[in-house]
Design a protein around this motif. Sequence first.
Motif, PDB file in Angstrom:
ATOM      1  N   SER B   3       0.852  -1.173   0.000  1.00 19.18           N
ATOM      2  CA  SER B   3       0.000   0.000   0.000  1.00 19.18           C
ATOM      3  C   SER B   3       0.884   1.217   0.000  1.00 19.18           C
ATOM      4  O   SER B   3       1.909   1.256   0.655  1.00 19.18           O
ATOM      5  CB  SER B   3      -0.876   0.013   1.242  1.00 19.18           C
ATOM      6  OG  SER B   3      -0.126   0.462   2.334  1.00 19.18           O
TER       7      SER B   3
ATOM      8  N   PHE D  14       6.884   1.936   8.074  1.00 15.71           N
ATOM      9  CA  PHE D  14       5.560   1.306   7.943  1.00 15.71           C
ATOM     10  C   PHE D  14       5.145   0.922   9.356  1.00 15.71           C
ATOM     11  O   PHE D  14       5.650  -0.068   9.888  1.00 15.71           O
ATOM     12  CB  PHE D  14       5.622   0.048   7.090  1.00 15.71           C
ATOM     13  CG  PHE D  14       6.057   0.299   5.682  1.00 15.71           C
ATOM     14  CD1 PHE D  14       5.162   0.836   4.764  1.00 15.71           C
ATOM     15  CD2 PHE D  14       7.343   0.008   5.263  1.00 15.71           C
ATOM     16  CE1 PHE D  14       5.554   1.068   3.463  1.00 15.71           C
ATOM     17  CE2 PHE D  14       7.732   0.239   3.963  1.00 15.71           C
ATOM     18  CZ  PHE D  14       6.846   0.774   3.058  1.00 15.71           C
ATOM     19  N   VAL D  17       7.704  -0.586  11.664  1.00 18.02           N
ATOM     20  CA  VAL D  17       8.845  -1.072  10.889  1.00 18.02           C
ATOM     21  C   VAL D  17       9.549   0.102  10.234  1.00 18.02           C
ATOM     22  O   VAL D  17       8.950   0.842   9.466  1.00 18.02           O
ATOM     23  CB  VAL D  17       8.381  -2.075   9.797  1.00 18.02           C
ATOM     24  CG1 VAL D  17       9.582  -2.534   8.986  1.00 18.02           C
ATOM     25  CG2 VAL D  17       7.647  -3.228  10.403  1.00 18.02           C
ATOM     26  N   ALA D  19      11.562   0.738   7.576  1.00 14.11           N
ATOM     27  CA  ALA D  19      12.081   0.112   6.365  1.00 14.11           C
ATOM     28  C   ALA D  19      13.308   0.876   5.870  1.00 14.11           C
ATOM     29  O   ALA D  19      14.307   0.289   5.475  1.00 14.11           O
ATOM     30  CB  ALA D  19      10.999   0.058   5.297  1.00 14.11           C
ATOM     31  N   PRO D  38      21.249  -7.563   3.037  1.00 16.19           N
ATOM     32  CA  PRO D  38      20.441  -8.761   3.233  1.00 16.19           C
ATOM     33  C   PRO D  38      18.961  -8.491   2.981  1.00 16.19           C
ATOM     34  O   PRO D  38      18.541  -7.343   2.824  1.00 16.19           O
ATOM     35  CB  PRO D  38      20.700  -9.129   4.690  1.00 16.19           C
ATOM     36  CG  PRO D  38      21.177  -7.899   5.346  1.00 16.19           C
ATOM     37  CD  PRO D  38      21.822  -7.056   4.293  1.00 16.19           C
ATOM     38  N   SER D  39      18.208  -9.543   2.945  1.00  8.70           N
ATOM     39  CA  SER D  39      16.777  -9.445   2.720  1.00  8.70           C
ATOM     40  C   SER D  39      16.126  -8.597   3.814  1.00  8.70           C
ATOM     41  O   SER D  39      16.445  -8.736   4.986  1.00  8.70           O
ATOM     42  CB  SER D  39      16.201 -10.863   2.745  1.00  8.70           C
ATOM     43  OG  SER D  39      14.871 -10.823   2.369  1.00  8.70           O
ATOM     44  N   GLY D  40      15.241  -7.706   3.402  1.00 12.49           N
ATOM     45  CA  GLY D  40      14.530  -6.895   4.383  1.00 12.49           C
ATOM     46  C   GLY D  40      15.309  -5.694   4.863  1.00 12.49           C
ATOM     47  O   GLY D  40      14.893  -5.011   5.796  1.00 12.49           O
ATOM     48  N   SER D  41      16.445  -5.377   4.232  1.00 13.61           N
ATOM     49  CA  SER D  41      17.251  -4.279   4.749  1.00 13.61           C
ATOM     50  C   SER D  41      16.836  -2.926   4.184  1.00 13.61           C
ATOM     51  O   SER D  41      17.426  -1.911   4.540  1.00 13.61           O
ATOM     52  CB  SER D  41      18.726  -4.550   4.449  1.00 13.61           C
ATOM     53  OG  SER D  41      18.911  -4.698   3.063  1.00 13.61           O
ATOM     54  N   GLY D  42      15.828  -2.903   3.301  1.00 13.32           N
ATOM     55  CA  GLY D  42      15.323  -1.615   2.839  1.00 13.32           C
ATOM     56  C   GLY D  42      15.752  -1.209   1.443  1.00 13.32           C
ATOM     57  O   GLY D  42      15.474  -0.088   1.012  1.00 13.32           O
ATOM     58  N   THR D  44      14.709  -2.351  -1.620  1.00 12.25           N
ATOM     59  CA  THR D  44      13.580  -2.136  -2.509  1.00 12.25           C
ATOM     60  C   THR D  44      12.833  -0.865  -2.133  1.00 12.25           C
ATOM     61  O   THR D  44      12.437  -0.080  -2.994  1.00 12.25           O
ATOM     62  CB  THR D  44      12.644  -3.352  -2.458  1.00 12.25           C
ATOM     63  OG1 THR D  44      13.340  -4.478  -2.951  1.00 12.25           O
ATOM     64  CG2 THR D  44      11.400  -3.124  -3.287  1.00 12.25           C
ATOM     65  N   THR D  45      12.671  -0.660  -0.839  1.00  4.64           N
ATOM     66  CA  THR D  45      11.956   0.535  -0.417  1.00  4.64           C
ATOM     67  C   THR D  45      12.675   1.796  -0.902  1.00  4.64           C
ATOM     68  O   THR D  45      12.033   2.759  -1.335  1.00  4.64           O
ATOM     69  CB  THR D  45      11.804   0.530   1.113  1.00  4.64           C
ATOM     70  OG1 THR D  45      11.241  -0.713   1.506  1.00  4.64           O
ATOM     71  CG2 THR D  45      10.913   1.662   1.579  1.00  4.64           C
ATOM     72  N   GLU D 160      17.005  -6.148  -8.465  1.00  8.69           N
ATOM     73  CA  GLU D 160      17.451  -7.526  -8.609  1.00  8.69           C
ATOM     74  C   GLU D 160      17.049  -8.104  -9.954  1.00  8.69           C
ATOM     75  O   GLU D 160      16.370  -9.131 -10.024  1.00  8.69           O
ATOM     76  CB  GLU D 160      16.866  -8.410  -7.501  1.00  8.69           C
ATOM     77  CG  GLU D 160      17.182  -7.830  -6.146  1.00  8.69           C
ATOM     78  CD  GLU D 160      17.064  -8.833  -5.027  1.00  8.69           C
ATOM     79  OE1 GLU D 160      16.982 -10.033  -5.322  1.00  8.69           O
ATOM     80  OE2 GLU D 160      17.085  -8.411  -3.876  1.00  8.69           O
ATOM     81  N   HIS D 193      21.227  -8.670  -3.844  1.00  5.18           N
ATOM     82  CA  HIS D 193      21.724  -9.159  -2.564  1.00  5.18           C
ATOM     83  C   HIS D 193      22.941 -10.062  -2.786  1.00  5.18           C
ATOM     84  O   HIS D 193      23.378 -10.749  -1.889  1.00  5.18           O
ATOM     85  CB  HIS D 193      20.642  -9.849  -1.736  1.00  5.18           C
ATOM     86  CG  HIS D 193      20.039 -11.052  -2.398  1.00  5.18           C
ATOM     87  ND1 HIS D 193      18.698 -11.151  -2.664  1.00  5.18           N
ATOM     88  CD2 HIS D 193      20.587 -12.180  -2.873  1.00  5.18           C
ATOM     89  CE1 HIS D 193      18.458 -12.301  -3.253  1.00  5.18           C
ATOM     90  NE2 HIS D 193      19.588 -12.949  -3.396  1.00  5.18           N
TER      91      HIS D 193
HETATM   92  N1  LIG Z   1       4.164  -1.949   2.446  1.00  9.32           N
HETATM   93  C1  LIG Z   1       4.835  -2.369   3.531  1.00  9.32           C
HETATM   94  N2  LIG Z   1       4.190  -2.497   4.702  1.00  9.32           N
HETATM   95  C2  LIG Z   1       4.851  -2.899   5.811  1.00  9.32           C
HETATM   96  N3  LIG Z   1       6.136  -3.218   5.835  1.00  9.32           N
HETATM   97  C3  LIG Z   1       6.826  -3.112   4.687  1.00  9.32           C
HETATM   98  C4  LIG Z   1       6.228  -2.698   3.485  1.00  9.32           C
HETATM   99  N4  LIG Z   1       7.152  -2.701   2.498  1.00  9.32           N
HETATM  100  C5  LIG Z   1       8.292  -3.109   3.085  1.00  9.32           C
HETATM  101  N5  LIG Z   1       8.108  -3.360   4.391  1.00  9.32           N
HETATM  102  C6  LIG Z   1       9.128  -3.809   5.352  1.00  9.32           C
HETATM  103  O1  LIG Z   1      10.228  -2.962   5.255  1.00  9.32           O
HETATM  104  C7  LIG Z   1      11.430  -3.697   5.373  1.00  9.32           C
HETATM  105  C8  LIG Z   1      12.319  -3.450   4.176  1.00  9.32           C
HETATM  106  O2  LIG Z   1      11.730  -4.023   3.040  1.00  9.32           O
HETATM  107  P1  LIG Z   1      12.384  -4.006   1.571  1.00  9.32           P
HETATM  108  O3  LIG Z   1      11.422  -4.656   0.641  1.00  9.32           O
HETATM  109  O4  LIG Z   1      12.801  -2.632   1.235  1.00  9.32           O
HETATM  110  O5  LIG Z   1      13.659  -4.941   1.777  1.00  9.32           O
HETATM  111  P2  LIG Z   1      14.720  -5.428   0.684  1.00  9.32           P
HETATM  112  O6  LIG Z   1      15.993  -4.958   1.142  1.00  9.32           O
HETATM  113  O7  LIG Z   1      14.275  -5.070  -0.670  1.00  9.32           O
HETATM  114  O8  LIG Z   1      14.633  -7.001   0.912  1.00  9.32           O
HETATM  115  P3  LIG Z   1      14.668  -8.191  -0.205  1.00  9.32           P
HETATM  116  O9  LIG Z   1      16.099  -8.444  -0.486  1.00  9.32           O
HETATM  117  O10 LIG Z   1      14.051  -9.341   0.548  1.00  9.32           O
HETATM  118  O11 LIG Z   1      13.869  -7.752  -1.373  1.00  9.32           O
HETATM  119  C9  LIG Z   1      11.039  -5.143   5.532  1.00  9.32           C
HETATM  120  O12 LIG Z   1      11.059  -5.464   6.904  1.00  9.32           O
HETATM  121  C10 LIG Z   1       9.647  -5.203   5.033  1.00  9.32           C
HETATM  122  O13 LIG Z   1       8.915  -6.189   5.699  1.00  9.32           O
END
Ligand SMILES: Nc1ncnc2c1ncn2[C@@H]1O[C@H](COP(=O)(O)OP(=O)(O)OP(=O)(O)O)[C@@H](O)[C@H]1O
Lengths: 362, 271, 329, 329, 316
Positions: B3, D14, D17, D19, D38-42, D44-45, D160, D193
């Motif tokens: 969202s 969020f 969280v 992000a 690593p995964s979830g490190s922000g 993509t955000t 990615e 990653h």
């Molecule tokens: N729309 C959202 N609502 C709630 N939490 C979010 C949302 N989008 C991302 N997050 C949280 O923000 C954090 C960072 O997410 P992000 O997708 O940026 O990680 P990433 O580095 O791209 O990881 P990956 O390598 O797994 O793609 C994660 O903990 C994720 O769960």
Amino acid sequence: REPLQSLGAGEGALSIVSWAGYIERGETDKNFDWVTEFEKKTGCMVSVKTAATSDEMVALMNEGGFDLVTASGDASLRLVAGKRVQPINPDLIPSWKTIDARLQNAPWHTKDGVHYGTPYVWGANVLMYNTDVFKGEAPTSWKVVFEEMHLPDGKSNKGRVQAYDGPIYVADAALYLMAHKPELGIKDPYELNEDQYKAALDLLRGQRQLVGRYWHDAMIQIDDFKNEGVAASGSWPFQVNLMKAEGAKIDSTFPEEGVTGWADTTMLHVDSEHPNCAYMWMEHSLSPKVQGDVSAWFGTVPSVPAACKGNALYGDEGCKTNGYENFDKIKFWRTPTSKCSQGECVPYHRWVSDYIGVIGGR
Amino acid sequence: MRSSHSQSSGFGLKLAAGLGLAFLHLPILLIFVYAFTAEEKSFQWPPPGFTAKWFAVAWNRPDIWEALTLSVKVASIATAIALVLGTLAAAAVARTRFFGREVVSLLVILPIALPGIVTGIALRSAFSMGDIPFSFWTIILGHTTFCVVVVYNNAVARFRRISGSLIEASMDLGADGLQTFRHVILPNIATALLAGGMLAFALSFDEVIVTTFTAGQQSTLPIWMLEELIRPRQRPVTNVVAMVVVIVTFLPILAAYYMTRDADQIAGSGK
Amino acid sequence: MTAAVSFSKVSRHFGTVKAVDAVDLTVAPGEFFAMLGPSGSGKTTCLRLIAGFEQPTSGEIDIFGESAVGVPPYRRNVNTVFQDYALFPHLNILDNVAYGLMIRGVGRAERHRAAEQALEMVKLPGYGTRKPGQLSGGQRQRVALARAFVNKPKVLLLDEPLGALDLKLREQMQEELKGLQRALGITFVFVTHDQGEALSMADRVAVFNDGKIVQTGTPHDIYNRPKTRFVADFVGSSNVIAPQAMQALGGEARWTSLRPEAIRLVSEGGVNATVRSTSFLGASTKLFVDTAIAPLALSLPAGQPAPQEGETVLIAWAPADLHTMEDAA
Amino acid sequence: MTAAVSFSKVSRHFGTVKAVDAVDLTVAPGEFFAMLGPSGSGKTTCLRLIAGFEQPTSGEIDIFGESAVGVPPYRRNVNTVFQDYALFPHLNILDNVAYGLMIRGVGRAERHRAAEQALEMVKLPGYGTRKPGQLSGGQRQRVALARAFVNKPKVLLLDEPLGALDLKLREQMQEELKGLQRALGITFVFVTHDQGEALSMADRVAVFNDGKIVQTGTPHDIYNRPKTRFVADFVGSSNVIAPQAMQALGGEARWTSLRPEAIRLVSEGGVNATVRSTSFLGASTKLFVDTAIAPLALSLPAGQPAPQEGETVLIAWAPADLHTMEDAA
Amino acid sequence: MTASAQTAVLPGRQGAVGRLSDLFWRKPGLLLFLMLTPPLLWLGIVYVGSLLALLLQSFFSIDEFSGLINYEFTLVTYGQLLQPANFDIILRTLLMAAAVTLASAAIAFPIAYYAARFAKGKWKAVFYLGIMLPLWSSYLVKVYAWKLILAKEGILTWLFAKLYLTWLLDGLLAIPVIGGNSLSISYIGTFIVFVYVWLPFMILPVQAALERVPGNLVEASGDLGADPRQTFRYVLFPLALPGIVAGSIFTFSLTMGDYIIPQIVGTSRLFIGQAVYAQQGTAGNIPLAAAFSVVPIVIMGLYLALAKRLGAFDAL
Ligand SMILES: Nc1ncnc2c1ncn2[C@@H]1O[C@H](COP(=O)(O)OP(=O)(O)OP(=O)(O)O)[C@@H](O)[C@H]1O
Ligand SMILES: Nc1ncnc2c1ncn2[C@@H]1O[C@H](COP(=O)(O)OP(=O)(O)OP(=O)(O)O)[C@@H](O)[C@H]1O
Ligand SMILES: [Mg+2]
Ligand SMILES: [Mg+2]
């Protein structure tokens, strides 16, 4: 097929095709019940299938599985011709003698001197109107539903009248023409030659401009009078009585042109599985009590004059109000056939398809 | 789905969706209102008065109970048969490629793609040609025919989503065909069958058009309602019945929603 | 000793596609056997033949000496860890693991105990009540593993079980898998398309190409003594030198492979080469150089300063590092 | 010169969280900038913040000097190559590529010509009439690329893009991407990653952890001079030695990293170590050894004979390879 | 852990069930055959058989007076279909079905779109119930409720009067052909009720289709410069189209076959459903009824062929 010669024991069941309100067992109003007693007396358990039009009755009887049908004149001869009903033996019906003399040999159930059923009740297609719109003054002519005009409340009748949604209504148009266009020479609204028929259709086409919705079923017509501002329509006494009872501003009249009507006959299916019960019902249906009760409920006239007096529900005025004395003014429904007194007439199937066309705007 | 700002809806969309939902529900509100009207035979707006007596009246009318019982019986049996037929067809179509697959899916869709009246008179004329008398089973026959499709659609979608390797995994772990069906396939399609079954039940329960042609003299609830509305004795009673049906079915629908939703999430995450 | 799995002239054709084509194969009991090869080379089909999901078009498969012809998968004492795990979404983790035991009619308490033990073995104790949807990819993979070996199969088949994991997790799982295999002594047949994984984990490796096995041998064999150009190129990224070029270099006129890490930069006496591009890889830097005879790739260990692009350098290698191959591609 | 992208104290939360958390970042025009973590490190955000799919909770984003606050994605001259490509399934390849031009009102003939050119550039000429479903993963990825750069964006974001490809294809695409970036001179912001990918492709790398940037620098910096233990461990697999252990070895009492490839086997004068396990990796062999102070991993170049498990060896390293880090994890 | 089985090939399950399983495994074709037989018998023989029987009837004719069927092959009955009155019925019905379908799609789309893409958690459940509940409440009672809503002295008139909008209603009703004396006695009224009653059958497939559109396609479109309207026009709508077509199969066919709504709310002009009903039920003219029902069969046949091309079957 030979009629039954002697009455046996009841078969325990009886199924009847009838008009709504013709066979009541007190479910709507406890006072109106002429089935329970019969069931108790004969052990014949009655089941009823209601039909909305004569055509539907014919279809149901063709389909089979029923014992009796309360057929109107426009269905009865078709049933006879299609060999769907069998002759009856009046000797097995003690009350036969009490039947109104005018009905005993009526053409809609008698063919070559053979009877195909017992008369049930009869009635007229009256002109129902809204007393407010007509300022208490009953309209005198069917003109209010056939021709565009201003009603006494000052507004046009356009969109405020109804007509019956059945091909037999062509006869009502013919009846109107009989009075207003004598030059067409219509003698009988059920026997029309091509010219007369065309004139009737033209009249109906004109009427289409006035009618919003044709009435098909009694309750929807009641709704329409209540909610759609309908001011006048041909109708059955049934609706009139019902609405009056609810206190609606409604009344009915016999216009000067006369009326069409129906005289119904209880007829026995050719393959009836419960003939003994059927005979018992025919006898029962002729009792003054039943005749009076039905007539009171539906606003009809009994076929047994004795019912006109002393029936608590119908009252002593019932026969008069519902037109007992107007028997001769009523043109009873009959199925139009191509062979007629004028020689060649328009048969019923043309009425069916042309009336669909008229309603459809053709 | 994430969202964020670009995903939020515009006011126009909200309004249109809201108005649409309102349009779907206003008549139902009206049904509720007129379950309490003081009028008996035909309705007028606004209603002249209110009463709760129709509930008692409805409760005491045996014809309602008879029609209701018949409808419930018909809908249950039709749904049960449709569940079996629909699942079989769906399994065959989803899991294998065989000549005539297309024909099967077309056949299943046909009864709902053709107008009910066609189905109705087709069955009726077949009955009359075959000299089959109308009975409880002729109603079932008609209803099952169009119920199969909803079960089929739900089941086929779920079958497609169950990863094929689940079945292999089960066999790999020692389960033969029937054990696999019992322990893996059935639990995984159960919620889809539930959803399909509920929809089938609803369809059957409210069907007038086909029923008119296949019921003969019996009246199911909708046929009873039709008679009742055309020749009312106590019209508010029909509203009472309609209202009670809605209220009684509210919880099962909600339950089915939550059950199928969870299942979809899991099945979807199976990769 | 009977082989754990043996294929003799096994083929599996799909219409005109020869997915597996006249393959001979022997896996010894207790061995960690890897199947390596590019996409579509028939690795998965081979596994499915062992598991019983496919029937050979021709040829004979024996499992521990018993013919597998016509034996359905559920009667083979062989279990599979699927690439997508194929956990049952409607069962919780414990029931997933206990599934095989349940099918065999093991009582509830006993099979749950066994499943708990198996979960401990894959380091997921206490996860039994979760649903598969609530686990991460690596955790699911371990559950799939536990579910397979709780049945003590004679052969465990693994189809790219680490394909979906990210590097760190992957390395960790590789070690765990290897440890488990040692601990249980079960025969593992492992499919991968990642040469590093195959080399580091397996006792023996079979390299597939186009439905055929091109070479079978120990990781060292495969890496250092590739039998064909295909193997040389696929396993690691060798420089493959054509016969003419070899001749020009003064060697034998045969197809020859030379590993990038076997080439050194020297200050004198080597072959003249121009650096086309460099690529920093952390632990090493990859250099692509052009020589008079052929372009070559070489890998410089970390710490050694990398030349710039366009620079000219001298390169050399030990003759022992040249490895001649069969002519077939 | 204005930065292509600059973040100042940008956060995106969020709920609870974080992000992305107070990130400062500058990407130079024409740069190939990688985000690693690593995964979830922000990661993509961060990309989504640049593209405009997310709005920062706080902080300021500028794109070529213009503030991006409140500018919807469709008004930013920035294009994205999505991780799963996000090709429009109802359009054929040509129309997919021409989509952005169509939206801008470029005429049919002209936009199709441009799309054809773009397809040629990604080596897919003549594929225009196919539907996305008819292409392989690698081909789709290239279409996604063509679709993005046909619009000549000022910044191209890639999330990615190579994640789903297998190794060979991946290496090939890495080269192609790098080539395209050089040819077009567009600023690339690339999320991965995979440290190898980041190191070999990028001009500069930002390492993410827990929504924060831990270190930004050239690949060499990141690999050889990790600022924190996290970076040392994540980028390659360093030995991280605790202060006490360093002291015991006679060094400075600080957190120190030592790359496995910097450790050598010596015949005398080194530290005593016992080999716990070995792992053949083709180009090298990995050794895990236990020493009196800490367990260490070392990488032996190919060709050198690897000791057996359980053997005792002597190891040594150059003091210059010890790299001290910040205390933070 | 339990003792490991020692053989490489395990004994199968004993008994008939086990043998049956083995048989099915060896002969998958047999299983398929057994699975397909019941549904094919039911639908292929019973249902299609009935349709053919019906088709056969349309080649008979009826004796007009007695109403009995004349079992002789003739094309007379089809000839009757082309009579102006009957042809009008067919045309009228098709126009109505098309209008109802378009309107349903227009109204359903925002609801389905919102439910599929924006409604979350509780709101999603609300939408689901909001769409399912009308399906569960009696069709007949709803239709009668509409009669009261649309009546000349009904709720809408009352509401418009309260809002001083009576002129609007009058204007609407003054439109020739589709207007009339009151909403309940006009094509507009019939149309509204049809749309109302079949709307859920359009919403459900459209919602399902929209739910299948990956969220990042919408983002990709925005990323490439399309504003929300363009994204709708070029991405969402084309991808939802199979769902709309699937829904339209329902709305079109249901409208074509209904005989109750136009009788209760309408101008007494017949629709195909009514004609079929009247011909077979009240007039007992089964041959003409059969000929009439061949019309929707043919139309739906064409429609299905088209829908199949658009991939609507999967979206049903
Ligand atoms: N729309 C959202 N609502 C709630 N939490 C979010 C949302 N989008 C991302 N997050 C949280 O923000 C954090 C960072 O997410 P992000 O997708 O940026 O990680 P990433 O580095 O791209 O990881 P990956 O390598 O797994 O793609 C994660 O903990 C994720 O769960
Ligand atoms: N059921 C099948 N029908 C037709 N062809 C098949 C079938 N299964 C596999 N194939 C073909 O057989 C060949 C080998 O397939 P297989 O899945 O064994 O390859 P693989 O080595 O596992 O590849 P990957 O690394 O992509 O998984 C491929 O060309 C594939 O398309
Ligand atoms: Mg494979
Ligand atoms: Mg990401």
